[in-house]
Design an enzyme around this catalytic site. Structure first.
Site, PDB file in Angstrom:
ATOM      1  N   CYS A  91      -4.299  -1.396  -1.994  1.00 52.28           N
ATOM      2  CA  CYS A  91      -4.432   0.054  -2.197  1.00 52.28           C
ATOM      3  C   CYS A  91      -5.381   0.219  -3.362  1.00 52.28           C
ATOM      4  CB  CYS A  91      -3.058   0.638  -2.537  1.00 52.28           C
ATOM      5  SG  CYS A  91      -3.110   2.350  -3.106  1.00 52.28           S
ATOM      6  N   ASN A  92      -6.475   0.928  -3.133  1.00 55.48           N
ATOM      7  CA  ASN A  92      -7.459   1.097  -4.200  1.00 55.48           C
ATOM      8  C   ASN A  92      -6.916   1.891  -5.373  1.00 55.48           C
ATOM      9  OD1 ASN A  92     -10.511   0.277  -3.389  1.00 55.48           O
ATOM     10  ND2 ASN A  92      -9.312   0.726  -1.568  1.00 55.48           N
ATOM     11  N   THR A  93      -6.125   2.950  -5.082  1.00 57.06           N
ATOM     12  CA  THR A  93      -5.607   3.793  -6.163  1.00 57.06           C
ATOM     13  C   THR A  93      -4.716   2.957  -7.075  1.00 57.06           C
ATOM     14  OG1 THR A  93      -5.627   5.659  -4.629  1.00 57.06           O
ATOM     15  CG2 THR A  93      -4.433   5.954  -6.688  1.00 57.06           C
ATOM     16  N   CYS A 115     -11.089   2.922  -0.308  1.00 56.61           N
ATOM     17  CA  CYS A 115      -9.723   3.318   0.036  1.00 56.61           C
ATOM     18  C   CYS A 115      -9.403   2.585   1.327  1.00 56.61           C
ATOM     19  CB  CYS A 115      -9.642   4.836   0.241  1.00 56.61           C
ATOM     20  SG  CYS A 115      -8.068   5.390   0.945  1.00 56.61           S
ATOM     21  N   THR A 116      -8.230   1.975   1.384  1.00 53.95           N
ATOM     22  CA  THR A 116      -7.941   1.107   2.538  1.00 53.95           C
ATOM     23  C   THR A 116      -7.766   1.883   3.847  1.00 53.95           C
ATOM     24  OG1 THR A 116      -5.618   1.059   1.860  1.00 53.95           O
ATOM     25  CG2 THR A 116      -6.999  -0.806   1.210  1.00 53.95           C
ATOM     26  N   HIS A 117      -7.656   3.201   3.771  1.00 49.60           N
ATOM     27  CA  HIS A 117      -7.640   3.988   5.011  1.00 49.60           C
ATOM     28  C   HIS A 117      -9.052   4.125   5.613  1.00 49.60           C
ATOM     29  CE1 HIS A 117      -3.682   5.409   3.704  1.00 49.60           C
ATOM     30  NE2 HIS A 117      -3.502   5.934   4.891  1.00 49.60           N
ATOM     31  N   GLU A 135      -4.030   9.550   8.747  1.00 53.09           N
ATOM     32  CA  GLU A 135      -2.569   9.510   8.948  1.00 53.09           C
ATOM     33  C   GLU A 135      -2.137  10.431  10.087  1.00 53.09           C
ATOM     34  OE1 GLU A 135       0.117   8.014   7.007  1.00 53.09           O
ATOM     35  OE2 GLU A 135      -1.148   6.906   5.624  1.00 53.09           O
ATOM     36  N   TYR A 147      -0.923   8.270  -2.477  1.00 50.85           N
ATOM     37  CA  TYR A 147      -1.013   7.955  -3.900  1.00 50.85           C
ATOM     38  C   TYR A 147      -2.229   8.621  -4.554  1.00 50.85           C
ATOM     39  CZ  TYR A 147       2.414   4.041  -3.949  1.00 50.85           C
ATOM     40  OH  TYR A 147       3.535   3.262  -3.923  1.00 50.85           O
ATOM     41  N   GLY A 148      -3.238   8.933  -3.756  1.00 54.57           N
ATOM     42  CA  GLY A 148      -4.559   9.269  -4.294  1.00 54.57           C
ATOM     43  C   GLY A 148      -4.611  10.462  -5.211  1.00 54.57           C
ATOM     44  N   ASP A 169       0.869  -1.180   0.000  1.00 57.36           N
ATOM     45  CA  ASP A 169       0.000   0.000   0.000  1.00 57.36           C
ATOM     46  C   ASP A 169       0.907   1.232   0.000  1.00 57.36           C
ATOM     47  OD1 ASP A 169      -2.428   1.551   0.352  1.00 57.36           O
ATOM     48  OD2 ASP A 169      -1.845   1.843   2.432  1.00 57.36           O
ATOM     49  N   SER A 170       0.303   2.393  -0.205  1.00 57.84           N
ATOM     50  CA  SER A 170       1.058   3.645  -0.140  1.00 57.84           C
ATOM     51  C   SER A 170       1.553   3.940   1.275  1.00 57.84           C
ATOM     52  CB  SER A 170       0.177   4.794  -0.601  1.00 57.84           C
ATOM     53  OG  SER A 170      -0.951   4.904   0.242  1.00 57.84           O
TER      54      SER A 170
END
Lengths: 273, 273
Positions: free
Chosen positions: A78-80, A189-191, A157, A47-48, A15-16
């Site tokens: 990571c979705n992006t 989005c994984t966040h 974050e 990354y988004g 992931d980012s």
């Protein structure tokens, strides 16, 4: 590699940054015998808001790094990167690579009753319209409303996931979605699963919230079984974590998310791969 | 290079993204005859939460890129890179390099009456304590209170600079500073001047707000005069903009900040330098 070695080989997850840990957590739960090598690209997060070209380049470098760890399969958590790079890197590397979008779309199609599905994610993910394409490939009559929520990642974050300011940002981004008739919404989005309780509270019971992580772990299980590489050796599992920056901050975050005490995080220079 | 060519050579200015445009704007105002090559590291933005080691590596790559444009001096228009990388790269490159911290510290020391100075910035800038060291080098009796404000950069980058949510985030971060006895506060991140009116409104008249950009342009002027390279050719000036990602988004932002219509932004792969 002979078959036994392939079985005990780790799964690569990337992931980012920290978001993909929500997917790693799900893999640990559902596939407790698998070894995992996790990479978080903390030097280049987020990354988004970055271009397809750069996301593909970043993904190639990370996959080359994970190959040095002899991974038997890779999960783009990571979705992006799943939206912008998966199709390209799948052609280029001789290893099974799965993303989070197909599993997330499948779960949403299964859950929706009125075929109206919402997707929240980064600008990159939403503007790619990848969820729309995949959902309509599975269910041609479905309509999909996407909404980019670029502040959600920095809020997570920077430790604001439980803060009241996040409720306000949720309302700013999602008021229109709330007043639409979607009955199912994908956390694209994984966040975002880290904001799940607040998002669920905002939408109430009328909207079913889909977290693609669960379904992604199931997909991984299926892939490993199909290629005969699920780990049945009974060895103790091993989790390794690598980042491209700020290992200490990542460690704190990882320990707040994972059901497991992370002791060592190794920083590498991803631009060398 | 002969002297006339050095005079017409451009000044290199760089930042992690759009924030450094507030410094470029000040150079355009105060040194209207100078040519500028600006680089925004939009593929790796933000810098504020990243390690010293990576910020030094990023800065070296950018300086090597700017050298290919034959710049006669470089302005690090980023507080994080000025705090973490300036001392190192100054030793390594044979070109005048100036940062924003010494100019910002000097202005604050000049303005304060009670020698109590506040600094707001990224985590990297504040934790480096570089402003404290520089200020106390100039004025040993000064006390300095630093406060990292990590959400300010994403709020600016995502277009929330004028939004009421930003007022709330300002209050969360700066309430303690407001109730301290600082009489001068440095905007120690080049994005923060874009929140200046809100920050000034929050503190009221009792606190003098310092924007290091103004003083940095003066420093650049002094350096160019000292080395005899100020541009007096009378040629039309030329501004060039390069980014490592998402040129179109950068262009919109640049046109909202600069007193000048930016038409072309060129994307480069900074990892090649």
């Amino acid at each position: 590699m002979d078959m036994d070695k392939r079985k005990t080989a780790p799964v690569g997850v990337f992931d980012s940054g920290v978001g993909g840990l929500t997917v790693a957590r799900e893999i640990m739960r559902q596939l407790p015998d698998e070894n995992i090598v996790y990479f978080g690209d903390t030097a280049r997060v987020p990354y988004g808001s970055k271009s397809k070209e750069n996301i593909i380049r970043f993904s190639r470098q990370i996959i080359r790094f994970l190959e040095t760890k002899n991974v038997k399969a890779i999960v783009i958590a990571c979705n992006t990167a799943s939206a912008l790079a998966l199709d390209v890197v799948k052609q280029e590397f001789n290893i099974p690579i799965i993303g989070v979008i197909v599993p997330g779309a499948r779960a949403a199609v299964r859950e929706t009753r009125n075929k109206k599905i919402g997707v929240v994610g980064t600008e990159g993910t939403i503007h790619s319209e990848m969820y729309t394409k995949v959902i309509q490939g599975m269910e041609p009559g479905a309509s999909v409303i996407g909404k980019p929520c670029p502040l959600f990642v920095p809020l997570v974050e920077e430790g604001f996931a439980k803060h009241h300011i996040t409720d306000e940002v949720i309302e700013i981004y999602l008021e229109e979605m709330k007043h639409s008739d979607v009955d199912t919404m994908i956390l694209g989005c994984t966040h975002y699963p880290l904001l799940r309780s607040k998002i669920m509270a905002y939408f109430g019971e009328k909207v079913h919230i889909v977290n693609p992580a669960y379904e992604t772990a199931l997909d991984l299980k299926r892939v490993l079984e199909e290629q005969g590489t699920a780990n049945d050796s009974g060895n103790l599992n091993k989790y390794e974590f690598y980042v491209s920056d700020a290992a200490e901050k990542f460690k704190q975050f990882a320990n707040s998310i994972l059901p497991y005490n992370v002791e060592t995080i190794t920083q590498i220079n991803i631009e060398e791969y």
